[in-house]
Scaffold this motif. Structure first.
Motif, short mmCIF file in Angstrom:
data_model
loop_
_atom_site.label_atom_id
_atom_site.label_comp_id
_atom_site.label_asym_id
_atom_site.label_seq_id
_atom_site.Cartn_x
_atom_site.Cartn_y
_atom_site.Cartn_z
N VAL A 8 40.37 -59.69 -118.74
CA VAL A 8 38.70 -59.43 -118.51
C VAL A 8 38.35 -60.71 -117.51
CG1 VAL A 8 36.57 -58.39 -119.80
CG2 VAL A 8 39.02 -57.45 -120.27
N GLN A 9 38.40 -61.92 -118.62
CA GLN A 9 37.48 -63.09 -118.27
C GLN A 9 37.88 -63.20 -116.76
OE1 GLN A 9 37.60 -65.48 -121.57
NE2 GLN A 9 35.84 -64.50 -122.59
N LEU A 10 38.99 -63.16 -116.37
CA LEU A 10 39.69 -63.67 -114.62
C LEU A 10 39.01 -62.34 -114.36
CD1 LEU A 10 42.67 -66.09 -116.50
CD2 LEU A 10 40.17 -66.31 -115.45
N GLY A 11 38.84 -61.97 -114.33
CA GLY A 11 38.24 -60.35 -113.18
C GLY A 11 39.46 -59.10 -113.03
N ALA A 12 40.54 -59.08 -114.36
CA ALA A 12 41.24 -57.81 -113.53
C ALA A 12 40.91 -56.62 -114.33
CB ALA A 12 42.49 -58.36 -114.89
N ASP A 13 41.36 -55.41 -113.24
CA ASP A 13 40.64 -54.51 -113.76
C ASP A 13 41.71 -53.84 -114.78
OD1 ASP A 13 43.63 -53.84 -112.98
OD2 ASP A 13 42.67 -52.87 -110.77
N ILE A 14 41.18 -52.63 -115.14
CA ILE A 14 40.92 -51.93 -116.14
C ILE A 14 43.18 -51.74 -116.41
CG2 ILE A 14 41.06 -49.08 -115.24
CD1 ILE A 14 39.42 -49.36 -118.01
N ASP A 15 43.66 -50.91 -115.21
CA ASP A 15 45.10 -50.93 -114.97
C ASP A 15 45.73 -51.63 -114.85
OD1 ASP A 15 44.44 -47.83 -113.93
OD2 ASP A 15 44.02 -48.51 -112.27
N GLU A 16 46.01 -53.09 -115.03
CA GLU A 16 45.98 -54.33 -115.05
C GLU A 16 46.55 -55.12 -116.56
OE1 GLU A 16 45.94 -57.55 -111.87
OE2 GLU A 16 43.71 -56.50 -112.04
N ILE A 17 45.16 -54.55 -117.31
CA ILE A 17 44.61 -54.83 -118.90
C ILE A 17 46.28 -53.90 -118.73
CG2 ILE A 17 43.12 -54.79 -120.83
CD1 ILE A 17 41.06 -55.80 -118.42
N MET A 18 45.65 -53.24 -118.66
CA MET A 18 46.89 -51.95 -119.59
C MET A 18 48.00 -51.50 -119.65
SD MET A 18 44.50 -47.86 -118.51
CE MET A 18 45.51 -47.41 -118.73
N ALA A 19 48.31 -52.38 -117.76
CA ALA A 19 49.87 -52.23 -117.96
C ALA A 19 50.67 -53.16 -118.73
CB ALA A 19 50.28 -52.94 -116.47
N GLU A 20 49.66 -54.71 -118.61
CA GLU A 20 50.29 -56.08 -118.83
C GLU A 20 50.30 -55.80 -120.75
OE1 GLU A 20 51.21 -59.22 -117.80
OE2 GLU A 20 51.73 -57.57 -115.74
N CYS A 21 48.80 -55.71 -121.82
CA CYS A 21 48.71 -55.55 -122.72
C CYS A 21 49.24 -54.04 -123.22
CB CYS A 21 47.56 -55.76 -122.74
SG CYS A 21 47.03 -57.12 -122.38
N GLU A 22 49.80 -53.13 -122.60
CA GLU A 22 50.08 -51.65 -123.60
C GLU A 22 49.53 -51.30 -124.31
OE1 GLU A 22 53.99 -52.59 -125.53
OE2 GLU A 22 54.75 -53.48 -123.82
N MET A 23 47.89 -51.46 -123.31
CA MET A 23 46.56 -51.09 -124.46
C MET A 23 46.25 -49.36 -123.81
SD MET A 23 43.46 -53.26 -124.39
CE MET A 23 43.68 -54.94 -125.36
N PRO A 24 46.06 -48.97 -124.79
CA PRO A 24 45.52 -47.52 -124.39
C PRO A 24 43.85 -47.75 -122.93
CG PRO A 24 45.67 -47.22 -127.04
CD PRO A 24 45.72 -49.08 -126.12
N ARG A 25 43.54 -46.43 -122.74
CA ARG A 25 42.57 -46.70 -121.56
C ARG A 25 41.28 -46.90 -122.34
NH1 ARG A 25 40.72 -46.01 -116.25
NH2 ARG A 25 43.23 -45.43 -115.71
N ALA A 26 40.71 -46.45 -123.14
CA ALA A 26 39.56 -46.36 -124.16
C ALA A 26 39.27 -48.49 -124.80
CB ALA A 26 39.68 -45.52 -125.37
N GLU A 27 40.52 -48.78 -125.18
CA GLU A 27 40.75 -49.62 -125.09
C GLU A 27 40.40 -50.37 -124.45
OE1 GLU A 27 43.29 -50.86 -128.52
OE2 GLU A 27 43.54 -49.28 -129.56
N ALA A 28 41.22 -51.03 -123.40
CA ALA A 28 40.63 -51.63 -122.20
C ALA A 28 39.68 -51.26 -121.90
CB ALA A 28 41.88 -51.28 -121.87
#
Length: 133
Positions: free
Chosen positions: A104-124
């Motif tokens: 997030v600090q590096l500017g990644a978008d929500i889809d990248e974070i969900m894919a890389e960290c296996e995280m649900p959309r709400a948490e991202a």
């Protein structure tokens, strides 16, 4: 008899001796006053030196106490660092959140974070809203 040269010479010698005695006594009194003043000054300097010596001893004791305290704090900091590393290894989910926060600090978008960290959309979304303020 009063005007004989030996008698006049004796009177002059006596007057010179009396003058020398008076000058000597005056100089002796002056030196005594100076000696007393120097003695008072010496006593004052001794008191001042003793006061400074006591202050230095107190500072040394405080310095030793601070050194011990710093050593204890350094040891505790090392223990806390070890505990923190152990907790990080035990909590793989925490690693994912740390990684997601970095993304997030590096500017990644929500889809990248969900894919890389296996995280649900709400948490991202929550991470993005918390760290992009």
């Amino acid at each position: 008899m009063w005007l004989q040269p030996a008698f006049i010479l004796a009177i002059v010698a006596l007057m010179l001796a009396m003058t020398a005695l008076l000058v000597s006594w005056s100089m002796w009194r002056q030196s005594q006053r100076k000696l007393e003043a120097m003695s008072r000054l010496m006593r004052e300097l001794t008191r001042t030196r003793d006061s400074y010596r006591k202050q230095i001893e107190e500072l040394q004791a405080a310095n030793i106490g601070l050194g011990n305290k710093v050593s204890d704090l350094h040891r505790q900091q090392g223990q806390l660092s070890e505990q923190q590393q152990e907790l990080a290894l035990k909590d793989p989910q925490g690693k994912l959140y740390s990684r997601a926060t970095r993304m997030v600090q590096l500017g990644a978008d929500i889809d990248e974070i969900m894919a890389e960290c296996e995280m649900p959309r709400a948490e991202a979304e929550l991470l993005i809203s918390l760290h992009r303020q």
